[in-house]
Design a protein around this motif. Structure first.
Motif, mmCIF file in Angstrom:
data_model
loop_
_atom_site.group_PDB
_atom_site.id
_atom_site.type_symbol
_atom_site.label_atom_id
_atom_site.label_comp_id
_atom_site.label_asym_id
_atom_site.label_seq_id
_atom_site.Cartn_x
_atom_site.Cartn_y
_atom_site.Cartn_z
ATOM 1 N N GLU A 192 8.632 11.909 -13.127
ATOM 2 C CA GLU A 192 9.877 11.935 -12.363
ATOM 3 C C GLU A 192 9.788 12.894 -11.185
ATOM 4 O OE1 GLU A 192 13.221 10.393 -15.461
ATOM 5 O OE2 GLU A 192 12.953 12.564 -15.361
ATOM 6 N N ALA A 193 9.088 13.997 -11.357
ATOM 7 C CA ALA A 193 8.880 14.909 -10.233
ATOM 8 C C ALA A 193 8.072 14.230 -9.136
ATOM 9 C CB ALA A 193 8.171 16.178 -10.711
ATOM 10 N N MET A 194 7.098 13.408 -9.539
ATOM 11 C CA MET A 194 6.324 12.670 -8.551
ATOM 12 C C MET A 194 7.209 11.721 -7.753
ATOM 13 S SD MET A 194 3.400 11.949 -7.100
ATOM 14 C CE MET A 194 2.011 12.418 -8.133
ATOM 15 N N LEU A 195 8.111 11.012 -8.414
ATOM 16 C CA LEU A 195 9.010 10.106 -7.696
ATOM 17 C C LEU A 195 9.808 10.856 -6.632
ATOM 18 C CD1 LEU A 195 10.413 7.859 -10.585
ATOM 19 C CD2 LEU A 195 8.886 7.144 -8.741
ATOM 20 N N PRO A 220 0.826 -1.222 0.000
ATOM 21 C CA PRO A 220 0.000 0.000 0.000
ATOM 22 C C PRO A 220 0.855 1.264 0.000
ATOM 23 C CG PRO A 220 0.092 -0.937 2.198
ATOM 24 C CD PRO A 220 0.791 -1.918 1.300
ATOM 25 N N TRP A 221 0.274 2.328 -0.548
ATOM 26 C CA TRP A 221 0.919 3.635 -0.493
ATOM 27 C C TRP A 221 0.804 4.192 0.928
ATOM 28 C CZ3 TRP A 221 3.263 5.321 -4.923
ATOM 29 C CH2 TRP A 221 2.866 4.739 -6.134
ATOM 30 N N THR A 222 1.860 4.839 1.401
ATOM 31 C CA THR A 222 1.784 5.512 2.690
ATOM 32 C C THR A 222 0.871 6.738 2.556
ATOM 33 O OG1 THR A 222 3.645 6.993 2.275
ATOM 34 C CG2 THR A 222 4.150 4.810 3.218
ATOM 35 N N THR A 223 0.429 7.267 3.687
ATOM 36 C CA THR A 223 -0.429 8.446 3.633
ATOM 37 C C THR A 223 0.290 9.666 3.028
ATOM 38 O OG1 THR A 223 -1.895 7.705 5.403
ATOM 39 C CG2 THR A 223 -1.758 10.077 5.022
ATOM 40 N N PRO A 224 1.536 9.976 3.400
ATOM 41 C CA PRO A 224 2.218 11.096 2.731
ATOM 42 C C PRO A 224 2.300 10.896 1.216
ATOM 43 C CG PRO A 224 3.382 10.535 4.736
ATOM 44 C CD PRO A 224 2.358 9.456 4.532
ATOM 45 N N GLU A 225 2.563 9.650 0.787
ATOM 46 C CA GLU A 225 2.604 9.389 -0.657
ATOM 47 C C GLU A 225 1.232 9.605 -1.291
ATOM 48 O OE1 GLU A 225 5.809 6.015 -1.730
ATOM 49 O OE2 GLU A 225 4.173 5.317 -0.457
ATOM 50 N N MET A 226 0.202 9.099 -0.639
ATOM 51 C CA MET A 226 -1.137 9.225 -1.201
ATOM 52 C C MET A 226 -1.568 10.682 -1.284
ATOM 53 S SD MET A 226 -3.497 7.471 -2.638
ATOM 54 C CE MET A 226 -3.417 5.754 -2.103
ATOM 55 N N LEU A 227 -1.213 11.461 -0.271
ATOM 56 C CA LEU A 227 -1.528 12.892 -0.316
ATOM 57 C C LEU A 227 -0.901 13.550 -1.543
ATOM 58 C CD1 LEU A 227 -1.125 13.791 3.456
ATOM 59 C CD2 LEU A 227 -3.174 14.295 2.075
ATOM 60 N N GLU A 228 0.341 13.218 -1.831
ATOM 61 C CA GLU A 228 1.004 13.782 -3.008
ATOM 62 C C GLU A 228 0.318 13.326 -4.287
ATOM 63 O OE1 GLU A 228 3.246 15.981 -3.368
ATOM 64 O OE2 GLU A 228 3.922 16.239 -1.313
ATOM 65 N N ARG A 229 -0.015 12.051 -4.364
ATOM 66 C CA ARG A 229 -0.648 11.516 -5.579
ATOM 67 C C ARG A 229 -2.015 12.150 -5.825
ATOM 68 N NH1 ARG A 229 -1.859 5.885 -5.566
ATOM 69 N NH2 ARG A 229 -1.762 5.956 -7.844
ATOM 70 N N LEU A 230 -2.772 12.371 -4.756
ATOM 71 C CA LEU A 230 -4.114 12.922 -4.916
ATOM 72 C C LEU A 230 -4.088 14.421 -5.191
ATOM 73 C CD1 LEU A 230 -6.001 11.064 -2.028
ATOM 74 C CD2 LEU A 230 -6.063 10.543 -4.479
ATOM 75 N N ARG A 231 -3.177 15.136 -4.543
ATOM 76 C CA ARG A 231 -3.138 16.589 -4.705
ATOM 77 C C ARG A 231 -2.694 16.996 -6.111
ATOM 78 N NH1 ARG A 231 0.155 17.848 0.868
ATOM 79 N NH2 ARG A 231 -1.616 18.147 2.282
ATOM 80 N N ASP A 232 -1.729 16.269 -6.640
ATOM 81 C CA ASP A 232 -1.156 16.656 -7.938
ATOM 82 C C ASP A 232 -0.772 15.393 -8.698
ATOM 83 O OD1 ASP A 232 -0.077 18.050 -10.039
ATOM 84 O OD2 ASP A 232 1.781 18.567 -9.004
ATOM 85 N N PRO A 233 -1.749 14.696 -9.289
ATOM 86 C CA PRO A 233 -1.447 13.442 -10.005
ATOM 87 C C PRO A 233 -0.492 13.686 -11.171
ATOM 88 C CG PRO A 233 -3.816 13.722 -9.671
ATOM 89 C CD PRO A 233 -3.174 15.029 -9.311
ATOM 90 N N VAL A 234 0.159 12.615 -11.601
ATOM 91 C CA VAL A 234 1.032 12.736 -12.760
ATOM 92 C C VAL A 234 0.201 13.137 -13.971
ATOM 93 C CG1 VAL A 234 2.736 11.089 -11.906
ATOM 94 C CG2 VAL A 234 0.820 10.278 -13.294
#
Length: 342
Positions: free
Chosen positions: A233-236, A40-54
């Protein structure tokens, strides 16, 4: 239970507390019965993915809530630059609230939402033990999805590699592969793809899902031009994930093969083997093995604390399975990709 009963609500990506509570259910649901293999994605990771998806992707989280208690969570995802006829859904139920129809309610909601989007296909993943029937018959995930009209499209094998792999073994594999691709050059690096190769890398990496066996599920190559690659790459970087990559250059300088294995800051003992692809007109030269050995060497050099690498391959993908078995990967789980036509 509240007087009104459970309600389905969207999760606001900028609401940190809401995302954390929602993702807590996602994590517990994914780990239930799969403690050793869940990712599973961690919460900090999920926050980043949801706020600004690739770029090119949309993520839409939903929850089934009864008062302050989140009973189940779902995530819809779809592409906006390609694969415009399908979406994907993941549904997880809090283990303390299973077997009460909560997952079915959220899945039915996802189906209705995808119909609103005008997309006629919906995909979902399921997992089952490696010693269960190959098609997942009788397992919870397969039964749940099939009960809701999904058909199994393809089965993947999840494999794990224990690290470190001995240098002598890697030397032998690299030497054997090199005999089959004289004139080619293998380059390994960490982080962003070097500028001279970004366009060709994007073409190959965008083709990976369409090139890999997908059974009855039709998949288009993904658009991964310069802007999309920059976004990915910015997401990574924002997620604290470092890719260790290798590419193969043909005698004329064309990029014809690539691989990447990704290490994470939050899981210092585990890494993930992402895509590996050799261009069709350059197969048969053991370039897949060559680039994977090179990337693995780099991972072990820079991340000596990593003890396991996970990878996924369709069970019918014999060439890549042979490469992984030579490296030492061993099966640990099966994963099914399902589709429902709406």
């Amino acid at each position: 239970m509240s007087a009104a009963g459970p309600v389905i609500e969207p999760v606001t990506p900028t609401d940190v507390a809401a995302v954390a509570a929602w993702n807590d259910v996602v994590q517990r649901a994914e780990r239930h019965g799969r403690e050793a293999t869940a990712t599973p994605w961690t919460t900090p990771e999920m926050l980043e993915r949801l706020r600004d998806p690739v770029r090119g992707s949309v993520l839409e989280p939903w929850m089934l809530r009864d008062g302050p208690t989140i009973l189940a969570a779902s995530l819809l995802e779809w592409r906006t630059l390609d694969n415009l006829d399908r979406a994907a859904v993941a549904v997880g139920v809090d283990p303390a609230h299973r077997r009460r129809g909560h997952g079915s309610r959220l899945l039915d909601h996802a189906v209705a939402r995808v119909r609103e989007l005008g997309r006629p296909r919906l995909t979902a993943d399921g997992h089952w033990p490696i010693d269960a029937p190959a098609d997942g018959a009788g397992t919870a995930d397969a039964a749940f999805l099939q009960r809701h009209g999904f058909s199994l499209g393809v089965v993947e094998i999840v494999r794990s590699l224990s690290l470190p792999v001995g240098e002598a073994h890697l030397d032998a594999l690299a030497a054997d592969a090199a005999r089959h691709h004289a004139g080619y050059r293998v380059v390994a690096f960490a982080g962003a793809v070097p500028e001279p190769h970004r366009l060709a890398w994007g073409v190959l990496a965008g083709a990976i899902e369409a090139e890999a066996p997908t059974g009855s599920i039709e998949v288009e190559p993904e658009t991964l031009g310069p802007e999309e690659l920059d976004s990915a790459e910015a997401m990574l970087v924002r997620l604290g994930r470092t890719p260790f990559r290798a590419l193969a250059l043909a005698p004329d300088g064309d990029l014809v093969a690539y691989t990447e294995v990704v290490a994470t800051d939050h899981e210092p003992d585990r890494a993930y083997q992402d895509g590996t692809l050799v261009r069709a007109d350059h197969r048969g030269h053991r370039l897949g093995l060559a680039v994977k050995v090179a990337a693995l060497r780099l991972l072990q050099e820079h991340r000596p604390g990593v003890r396991h690498v996970l990878t996924w391959n369709a069970e019918v993908n014999a060439p890549m399975i042979r490469v992984n078995e030579l490296l030492g990967f061993r099966p640990v789980e099966r994963a099914g990709w399902f589709e429902r036509r709406l």
